[in-house]
Design a protein around this motif. Structure first.
Motif, PDB file in Angstrom:
ATOM      1  N   VAL A 210       3.441  -7.417   7.934  1.00 29.55           N
ATOM      2  CA  VAL A 210       4.418  -6.596   7.223  1.00 29.55           C
ATOM      3  C   VAL A 210       5.727  -7.375   7.223  1.00 29.55           C
ATOM      4  O   VAL A 210       6.273  -7.694   8.284  1.00 29.55           O
ATOM      5  N   ALA A 211       6.189  -7.725   6.025  1.00 25.23           N
ATOM      6  CA  ALA A 211       7.395  -8.558   5.915  1.00 25.23           C
ATOM      7  C   ALA A 211       8.598  -7.828   6.491  1.00 25.23           C
ATOM      8  O   ALA A 211       8.684  -6.599   6.438  1.00 25.23           O
ATOM      9  N   GLU A 212       9.513  -8.594   7.040  1.00 23.46           N
ATOM     10  CA  GLU A 212      10.731  -7.979   7.564  1.00 23.46           C
ATOM     11  C   GLU A 212      11.555  -7.428   6.414  1.00 23.46           C
ATOM     12  O   GLU A 212      11.611  -8.008   5.340  1.00 23.46           O
ATOM     13  N   ASP A 213      12.173  -6.285   6.668  1.00 21.56           N
ATOM     14  CA  ASP A 213      13.029  -5.657   5.671  1.00 21.56           C
ATOM     15  C   ASP A 213      14.421  -5.640   6.267  1.00 21.56           C
ATOM     16  O   ASP A 213      14.643  -5.084   7.343  1.00 21.56           O
TER      17      ASP A 213
ATOM     18  N   GLU B  90      12.423   6.012   0.373  1.00 16.60           N
ATOM     19  CA  GLU B  90      12.278   6.665  -0.936  1.00 16.60           C
ATOM     20  C   GLU B  90      13.512   6.490  -1.809  1.00 16.60           C
ATOM     21  O   GLU B  90      13.666   7.198  -2.791  1.00 16.60           O
ATOM     22  N   GLY B  91      14.414   5.609  -1.445  1.00 16.79           N
ATOM     23  CA  GLY B  91      15.630   5.407  -2.240  1.00 16.79           C
ATOM     24  C   GLY B  91      16.845   5.888  -1.473  1.00 16.79           C
ATOM     25  O   GLY B  91      16.763   6.216  -0.292  1.00 16.79           O
TER      26      GLY B  91
ATOM     27  N   ARG C 291       2.884   3.490   2.537  1.00 16.90           N
ATOM     28  CA  ARG C 291       1.988   4.303   1.716  1.00 16.90           C
ATOM     29  C   ARG C 291       0.635   3.607   1.650  1.00 16.90           C
ATOM     30  O   ARG C 291       0.519   2.420   1.947  1.00 16.90           O
ATOM     31  N   ASP C 292      -0.385   4.369   1.263  1.00 21.13           N
ATOM     32  CA  ASP C 292      -1.690   3.744   1.076  1.00 21.13           C
ATOM     33  C   ASP C 292      -1.538   2.719  -0.039  1.00 21.13           C
ATOM     34  O   ASP C 292      -1.022   3.039  -1.106  1.00 21.13           O
ATOM     35  N   SER C 293      -1.939   1.496   0.230  1.00 20.52           N
ATOM     36  CA  SER C 293      -1.762   0.475  -0.793  1.00 20.52           C
ATOM     37  C   SER C 293      -3.007  -0.399  -0.880  1.00 20.52           C
ATOM     38  O   SER C 293      -3.932  -0.260  -0.082  1.00 20.52           O
TER      39      SER C 293
ATOM     40  N   LEU D  62       7.441  -3.539   3.605  1.00 25.35           N
ATOM     41  CA  LEU D  62       7.532  -2.339   4.435  1.00 25.35           C
ATOM     42  C   LEU D  62       7.219  -1.097   3.597  1.00 25.35           C
ATOM     43  O   LEU D  62       6.568  -0.169   4.059  1.00 25.35           O
ATOM     44  N   GLU D  63       7.682  -1.095   2.337  1.00 27.75           N
ATOM     45  CA  GLU D  63       7.385   0.037   1.443  1.00 27.75           C
ATOM     46  C   GLU D  63       5.874   0.202   1.256  1.00 27.75           C
ATOM     47  O   GLU D  63       5.366   1.312   1.253  1.00 27.75           O
TER      48      GLU D  63
END
Ligand code: ZN
Ligand code: ZN
Length: 374
Positions: free
Chosen positions: A253-256, A289-290, A129-131, A124-125
């Motif tokens: 997108v993996a589950e978080d 973001e933490g 963001r662009d990855s 999910l992170e």
């Protein structure tokens, strides 16, 4: 045990003809025999897929299947559609006319290369963001040794006698469902109309070769689970001058466990002990973001939704970023000791109506929870 035909195609039970056809073609592409010829499983998977398609694309057969399942079909004389076919490639060609799935005709002219599908999984992170992600896949390309001519460099090429250079033949195939007449690529020259006297030593005269390819894919911020990215021209090479197919990257997108995604918003469930909910407190909650600190006002009720504006997922269309909603789950203490039980008893005796009324809050727990999910 045969798998459920709807499950094999990955379509809902009320899927219409168009959905069924589309699902079949998409899945069939992934099992292309050029790519999967070393994979015995692929042939079985394709047969299973084709059979599911045969069942669901025929209204009569589908009706029987819906009511009585696979057994109902076989007891009524419906057979698997693979009688009288030879190799995996023959089966594949019978369904796609030796080129249809790849966009072209049945041989002779230019044929566009087939599409290739690969799947990647990101966190999910990463989706926020662009990855970038590396993919590896097999795709058919021109043989570099013979440059696609199929002949050993410097050796002569003659016209095919069987098709007279046309590259195609008419063929009649008997199947369980009757005769299938189709134009087929010539079996001697493979549709080229030309035969090399000395086949290329590298590709054994095919002119094409499946090779492993590696690519780094850019994944845009805000991508949703199950979205596809298309890379034009990165699929199988075309034949006889046709363009290459495309590469489709299915992004999962993996589950978080910390968040439930709701469009561009994220929902986080905060477990809050009942005394803290009554007294008010400051907690830390996870965000993309933490950790972030969050004030919980005194008297916070179960199902209260607190909003962290702009802490959700970015928008794929570069719009406003989503929010993170924090859904408060008030946890009632369990397994009380004798002392705790005594304190709580005495506390309960002090409670009056002004502690328990809802201060005009009309919203029910149910509607608050529903609000947390948009
Ligand atoms: Zn021929
Ligand atoms: Zn070659």
């Amino acid at each position: 045990m045969k798998r459920d035909a709807y499950e094999v195609l990955g379509v809902p039970r009320d899927a219409d003809e168009r959905q069924i056809k589309k699902a079949f073609r998409t899945k069939a592409r992934e099992l292309h025999p050029d790519v999967n010829r070393h994979d015995a499983d692929a042939e079985e998977k394709f047969k299973e897929l084709a059979e599911a398609h045969e069942i669901l694309s025929d209204p009569e057969r589908r009706q029987v299947y819906d009511r009585y399942g696979h057994e109902g079909l076989s007891s009524r004389g419906f057979e698997s559609p693979f009688q009288g076919f030879g190799s995996f490639s023959d089966i594949f060609d019978a369904f796609f006319g030796g080129g249809d799935v790849f966009g072209g005709g049945g041989g002779g002219g230019a044929v566009q290369g087939g599409d290739v599908a690969v799947a990647v999984e990101i966190t999910l992170e990463d989706a926020a963001r662009d990855s970038q992600v590396d993919v590896e896949y097999d795709a058919v390309g021109l043989c570099e040794h013979c440059n696609g001519n199929a002949a050993e460099p410097g050796t002569p090429i003659r016209t095919c006698e069987r098709c007279g250079g046309a590259g195609q033949l008419r063929a009649v195939t008997r199947t369980a469902f009757g005769q299938l007449v189709r134009t087929q690529a010539c079996d001697v020259c493979g549709g080229d109309g030309k035969i090399p006297e000395t086949p290329c030593s590298v590709c054994r005269g095919r002119g094409r070769q499946a090779t492993r390819r590696k690519l780094t894919i850019d994944i845009p911020a805000g991508i949703a689970d199950e979205q596809r990215i298309r890379l034009a021209g990165r699929g199988h090479a075309g034949e006889r001058g046709g363009p290459s197919g495309d590469l489709y990257v299915l992004v999962r997108v993996a589950e978080d466990e910390r968040f439930v995604r709701d469009g561009n918003d994220l929902v986080h469930v905060l477990n809050l002990p009942a005394p803290s909910a009554a007294l008010g407190t400051t907690v830390t909650v996870p965000t993309l973001e933490g950790e972030e600190s969050l004030d919980i006002p005194p008297g916070t009720q179960p199902g209260t939704v607190l909003n962290l504006r702009g802490k959700g997922m970015p928008s794929l269309r570069r719009g406003r970023r989503g929010d993170q909603r924090v859904l408060v789950n008030v946890v009632i203490p369990r397994n009380l000791s004798a002392e705790q039980r005594d304190m709580l008893d005495r506390f309960a005796d002090t409670l009056g109506p002004h502690n328990l009324d809802d201060e005009g809050e009309r919203e029910s727990l149910f509607s608050r929870v529903r609000r947390a999910f948009g």
